[in-house]
Scaffold this active site. Structure first.
Site, mmCIF file in Angstrom:
data_model
loop_
_atom_site.group_PDB
_atom_site.id
_atom_site.type_symbol
_atom_site.label_atom_id
_atom_site.label_comp_id
_atom_site.label_asym_id
_atom_site.label_seq_id
_atom_site.Cartn_x
_atom_site.Cartn_y
_atom_site.Cartn_z
ATOM 1 N N ASP A 1 36.495 56.146 -116.319
ATOM 2 C CA ASP A 1 37.304 55.244 -117.038
ATOM 3 C C ASP A 1 37.453 54.763 -116.396
ATOM 4 O O ASP A 1 38.163 54.912 -115.757
ATOM 5 C CB ASP A 1 37.735 55.412 -118.690
ATOM 6 N N GLY B 1 36.602 48.531 -116.283
ATOM 7 C CA GLY B 1 37.256 47.061 -116.809
ATOM 8 C C GLY B 1 38.927 46.785 -115.882
ATOM 9 O O GLY B 1 39.113 45.406 -115.335
ATOM 10 N N HIS C 1 32.369 47.372 -112.629
ATOM 11 C CA HIS C 1 31.879 47.702 -113.416
ATOM 12 C C HIS C 1 30.199 48.312 -112.555
ATOM 13 O O HIS C 1 29.896 49.432 -111.542
ATOM 14 C CB HIS C 1 30.601 47.481 -114.577
ATOM 15 N N TRP D 1 28.748 49.608 -127.699
ATOM 16 C CA TRP D 1 28.698 48.151 -128.326
ATOM 17 C C TRP D 1 28.920 47.900 -128.689
ATOM 18 O O TRP D 1 28.371 46.140 -128.797
ATOM 19 C CB TRP D 1 27.511 48.941 -129.186
ATOM 20 N N ARG E 1 32.173 46.027 -127.671
ATOM 21 C CA ARG E 1 32.206 44.935 -125.941
ATOM 22 C C ARG E 1 31.631 44.367 -126.690
ATOM 23 O O ARG E 1 30.328 43.836 -127.442
ATOM 24 C CB ARG E 1 32.158 45.846 -125.620
ATOM 25 N N LEU F 1 20.243 69.146 -107.620
ATOM 26 C CA LEU F 1 20.737 69.110 -108.812
ATOM 27 C C LEU F 1 21.218 67.870 -110.043
ATOM 28 O O LEU F 1 19.843 67.460 -109.768
ATOM 29 C CB LEU F 1 21.867 68.261 -108.057
#
Ligand code: IPE
Ligand code: IPE
Ligand code: MG
Length: 262
Positions: free
Chosen positions: A42, A45, A59, A91, A93, A153
């Site tokens: 997070d 933005g 992003h 969604w 946004r 991984l």
């Protein structure tokens, strides 16, 4: 007082970033790294806003950190890395941010998948993938099958994911089995539900990291995190350094996990 010390540590870290990362790395017990780490990535933005740039630039900057974090996880022999890339609620946004994000997922996967494959990484995606664009579904499908047999991984990208939706989807699977008489309702227990989750073969994340400083779960892995250790940092995702990851592991290794016992 606590804040003053914290600020001092932060400023020392700005002056000696490598040294502090080195400190954490030196003090990590490589035999006790968590098997599964989950990250709520997070703050993209806000990172862009602070620079007066459009959110999508944040992003984009975040994708570099995804790459770096995958490398670090591999180096530390972490077995599962789950990254929260897009929630069912995201969604809501603005349309142009959503579509730019979807384009970025396709672009990033197409660009990185070869190298992931060469590094023995197994790629999977979890969430309601059927609701994504055909183009993205195809890209995900290609990446998944290319890396299917890899033994390193396991990189799980949670996309169009919600913890509640995952539980609802598990219930749907279970009801179908009951309908087909493959399962007796009285025999349904926690293991039945666990076995019908998206990533039923993985151990649950021992460590959950959230960048960007919010102290909430935002509909991430609800079932799996009952005893996960949380590590929340104010560092925004595009600023999340290797040394921050080391610090999270270092901190995790100093926790006392009791699981309700003594
Ligand atoms: C996280 O960053 C990425 C996604 C949710 C796709 P944000 O976009 O939520 O960044 P902030 O929280 O607004 O800074
Ligand atoms: C969580 O971040 C989802 C992802 C990182 C993909 P959000 O930015 O969507 O969460 P809230 O809205 O702050 O709870
Ligand atoms: Mg956010």
């Amino acid at each position: 007082m606590f804040n003053t010390v914290k600020r001092l540590v932060e400023s020392l870290r700005l002056i000696f970033p490598k040294a502090s990362g080195g400190f954490f790395l030196r003090h990590i017990d490589i035999n006790k790294v968590p098997v599964h780490v989950a990250i709520i990535m997070d703050g993209n933005g806000r990172w862009a806003k602070m620079r007066g740039l459009p959110r999508i630039v944040g992003h984009r900057a975040g994708t570099k950190i995804v790459r770096q974090t995958v490398e670090t996880a591999s180096e530390l022999s972490i077995k599962y890395l789950t990254l929260y890339a897009f929630s069912v609620e995201n969604w809501q946004r603005p349309k142009d941010e959503v579509s730019a994000l979807m384009d970025l997922f396709v672009e990033m996967l197409d660009r990185e998948i070869r190298e992931l494959h060469e590094n023995n990484v197994r790629f999977i995606a979890t969430g309601r993938l059927g609701e994504l664009s055909q183009r993205l579904q195809k890209t995900i499908g290609r990446a998944t099958s290319l890396t299917e047999k890899n033994t390193g991984l396991v990189l799980n990208i949670a996309i169009n994911y919600s913890g509640r939706a995952e539980i609802v989807d598990a219930v749907r699977q279970i009801v179908k089995k009951v309908d087909k008489k493959e399962l007796e309702p009285d025999k349904i227990d926690e293991k039945t539900l666990a076995d019908n989750l998206y990533m039923s073969d993985a151990v649950y994340p021992e460590l959950l990291i959230r960048t960007g400083g919010e102290r909430r779960i935002s509909n991430f892995l609800l079932w799996q995190i009952v005893y996960s250790e949380f590590w929340i940092t104010p560092v925004l995702w595009p600023d999340f350094k290797k040394s921050d990851f080391f610090e999270a592991i270092y901190d995790f290794q100093r926790r006392e996990r009791r699981f309700g016992g003594l």
